[in-house]
Enzyme design. Sequence first.
Site, PDB file in Angstrom:
ATOM      1  N   ASP A   1     -29.955 -16.489  19.794  1.00  0.00           N
ATOM      2  CA  ASP A   1     -30.492 -15.423  20.528  1.00  0.00           C
ATOM      3  C   ASP A   1     -31.031 -14.109  20.051  1.00  0.00           C
ATOM      4  OD1 ASP A   1     -31.103 -15.513  23.403  1.00  0.00           O
ATOM      5  OD2 ASP A   1     -29.144 -14.118  23.855  1.00  0.00           O
TER       6      ASP A   1
ATOM      7  N   ASP B   1     -18.876 -17.853  32.386  1.00  0.00           N
ATOM      8  CA  ASP B   1     -18.205 -19.247  32.553  1.00  0.00           C
ATOM      9  C   ASP B   1     -17.220 -19.511  33.982  1.00  0.00           C
ATOM     10  OD1 ASP B   1     -16.318 -17.427  31.758  1.00  0.00           O
ATOM     11  OD2 ASP B   1     -15.708 -18.303  29.966  1.00  0.00           O
TER      12      ASP B   1
END
Length: 1141
Positions: A414, A844
């Site tokens: 990223d 998550d």
Amino acid sequence: MASKSFKASRSSLSQNIDETDPVIEVKLSPTVTFGRRTSSGRYVSYSRDDLNSELGSTDFANYTVHIPPTPDNQPMDPSISQKVEEQYVSNSLFTGGFNSVTRAHLMDKVIESEATHPQMAGAKGSSCAIPGCDAKVMSDERGNDILPCECDYKICRDCYTDAVKAGGICPGCKEPYKSTDLDESVVDNGRPLPLPPPGGMSRMERRLSLMKSKNSMLMRSQTGDFDHNRWLFETKGTYGYGNAIWTKDGAFGNGKDDDIVDPSELMNKPWRPLTRKLKIPAAVLSPYRLLIIIRMVVLGLFLAWRISHPNNDAIWLWGMSVVCEIWFAFSWLLDQLPKLCPVNRSTDLNVLKEKFESVTPDNPKGKSDLPGVDVFVSTADPEKEPPLVTANTILSILAADYPVEKLACYVSDDGGALLTFEAMAEAASFANIWVPFCRKHNIEPRNPDSYFNLKRDPYKNKVKSDFVKDRRRIKREYDEFKVRINGLTDSIRRRSDAYHAREEIKAMKLQRPSRDHDLIEGINIPKATWMADGTHWPGTWLTPGLEHSRGDHAGIIQVMLKPPSDDPLLGSPDDNMRLIDLTEVDIRLPLLVYVSREKRPGYDHNKKAGAMNALVRASAIMSNGPFILNLDCDHYIYNSQALREGMCFMMDRGGDRICYVQFPQRFEGIDPSDRYANHNTVFFDVNMRALDGLQGPVYVGTGCLFRRVALYGFDPPRAKENHPGCCSCCFARRKKVSSTSEEKRALRMGDSDDEDMNLSLLPKKFGNSTFLIDSIPVAEYQGRPLKDHPAVKNGRPPGALTIPRDLLDASTVAEAISVISCWYEDKTEWGHRVGWIYGSVTEDVVTGYRMHNRGWKSVYCVTKRDAFRGTAPINLTDRLHQVLRWATGSVEIFFSRNNALLASPRMKFLQRIAYLNVGIYPFTSIFLIVYCFLPALSLFSGQFIVQTLNVTFLTYLLVITLTLCMLAVLEIKWSGIELEEWWRNEQFWLIGGTSAHLAAVLQGLLKVIAGVEISFTLTSKSAGDDVDDEFADLYIVKWTSLMIPPITIIMTNLIAIAVGFSRTIYSVIPQWSRLIGGVFFSFWVLAHLYPFAKGLMGRRGHTPTIVFVWSGLIAITISLLWVAINPPAGSTQIGGSFQFP
């Protein structure tokens, strides 16, 4: 390598084209441009857009070219063209994004060192002997040159095609080619070609039809027609119903004369499950549940007694304590109720191998019938996440014990850093020797750094005579590999400086004035970062520039290791290039892809969740594994069979309703005493096992095996059968006979009540990529369990996944580039209903909650040998910041639509309570801090939370304490943790509750009320600077404002104890009961904060002065202010009536 343009002439190489009537459909969006930088520095491009800018700027939907078969247009054998196409793809760096052309830069080399494995990008090969051509000769899976003429004249694929069209004359010996078709064994490599399905179908639909067909292993001749003779020869089959398996004198044969199976043996063979649920012994679980009930009753009676017996002398002290105690009881209840049904599970890997990898009538060749797995590794900053750590994680994935052709690894960078890119390329190069070495000697663990640092005997249970020699050689190679990785930073910087200096000299020569003037103006050239092949890095530059910074760069995809062949490629004893003897060892490597999504200013890229969703889309187009394993860059595969363990649950009966299999997190590098409860064993071995007995454990961010269609936001199969509704018992609804196909019924979303899902709405949910949408039913079908038992619903027939995979071509990778662009998610449901969910720091937990809310189940898989291992911050400050991030995400969840109070009826009641506790637990910090100050306030005031320490209060206190201890003992009994681990968890619960949790509540309230966005720093995975001390980072003290509340509590309680003792000793009538009560609770607070105080001391007491200054001033001010405001009875002076002797 010659430059190529993605045009109509190139499209004839695609496997989806019927050779007899070549109809080519080419989409201009996205466009692929093949180009390369020549040795002279000139950039060569054959882009259609470059040749005709006006035409390229026009928005064409598609166009069709009909090319009649002529003598000059004879399609090449498809298997050759597919392999050459894949070779082009693996040697190309694909870039593109918003308002930019998708380019494929053909790279001569990826890293400075030489690439030797034939699957690796930039692998060296022989050059074409045709003058003026610098392309590479065609090669097979072993990297050997394919030479079509007996004179061994080296020729590339394009030159060979031109020679065949020109009359079939070899440019070397000037003799006609004896055969214009290359060696069939080299071309086909024994791989069956599927029968072409009816026209008008997409690529993914064709694949789905092949998997469903019983004739999926039929052969095709080079003319494109079905070759019956070849099929009969290779399978020894006979004509009959269904496939090659047919009765022979009352028995079943699988193609071999000596392998006849009696029908009764097949029919009478018992069905064996892949997993078992192990109940907790009743001798442990029954007393455990009874104690929970007893403690609930005692807590209720105690609170009722406390409310009815106020302390009139200190009503404020009594009020605060009662409020805190009521909240603690409520919080304990939320934490304890989901623990009523803990379970253990076990898997049977032998049954898995027998069902999916054994020779059966449905799988006569014994190929693997296991579904594919795509492994995601995420990294963002090479400074905080060292490339060596990420490289070791990738090596452990590539060496996993799973079918090579079914495994793919995607690395998400990223940060778009060239350092990470070249480190991954070095890892791919080292995998050439590391992976076969692991397979040959059955190495565990398969992370080279962990393996070579093992403290146990590495030679134990190694039976091969050459193990010591092989290990020594691999260790030497790994040491050199580490030196190369650690030296990449300087290497890239030196290379970039050298190329920059060369560019400056060129620019100065071009702008040099006439000879009459000696003055040269300064040249300002952007300082670019250069790749090993002498071209600009399309990602983030070391010196950030326009469109080359962390938040502004193009999307990048590089196939580091191209997909392996379908059949095993065994090492040869004649291979002298190998470092070790790999005879009879499979030397194939899984697919490895580097991905860096496009980033542009003005777009919200949604941190890790956005990166994971980009990987989901890219992998769906390139490999489309029905299961996804996500790992952090510092979490490696410690058990090479972990994927098989997780697959046992997915492929077992009822496994189609499992959305993910969560593995426990285990950590390395933790100090022996585990001062800050980094192992977190109470959560992973107690709470998670308990949730496994309900609807399943929560998703904790790493070490999780997902079902792809569950991530897509679909409901589980048979969702309406299991959840008929609250009124179905009173008002029965007539069952509607559905004519919808089975795969469409399996793909249902909760907002659709119709049996037949409207496929036209899918682009609004998933985006406008037809490749992606077509891949969804294929992934769903491949992820089904085997239909080998009448009780298995929504299954697939055995042998359906033994067909060869689709080969990668340029259009496929170009489509993957388009779906990782920054604009793709606009006006879609990515991040809202599909994929990882946005809007929370803890994406998550929210993602797992959404799946459970749709009715999916999850499973907790605890293996005998740890499945994965990673690192955790052992430094106090880093640990507090990590807990702060988790708690902040929980507060966000509580104030969002993901609050468990708003859950759907599909979520079980106790599961809802567990998720409610996830969102509520940070708020306990408010009451916990007040309660930690109560002992000090009691000692300062000379009062206590009760009027007197009578028998009733002490009895309640004793029973509550004993039941808590007994529950802890029983939890230790059924979970397997140790008492010390339980105590460390209790200590850090108070440390985190009085520091990070309070800050999280404040941040969450600021976001909700004022709209202040929450930012967090990436947890550092690098070790301390002291290489001689493994735990040097433990003693480093870094100042953070989170330390102020615990330090203030410690110093206030210490001063209060001194004040209380002094007041009691020198008072006229000593109140010992109140002193004992206050001191007891003060010691309770200090005992829990002891690890925090110890961490502040560091190794040599090097604590920042500001820590003691602020804490001391606050504690002294509070103490003096309290004594001044409320002096002891009978005195108006500060300190009361006592004096020092």
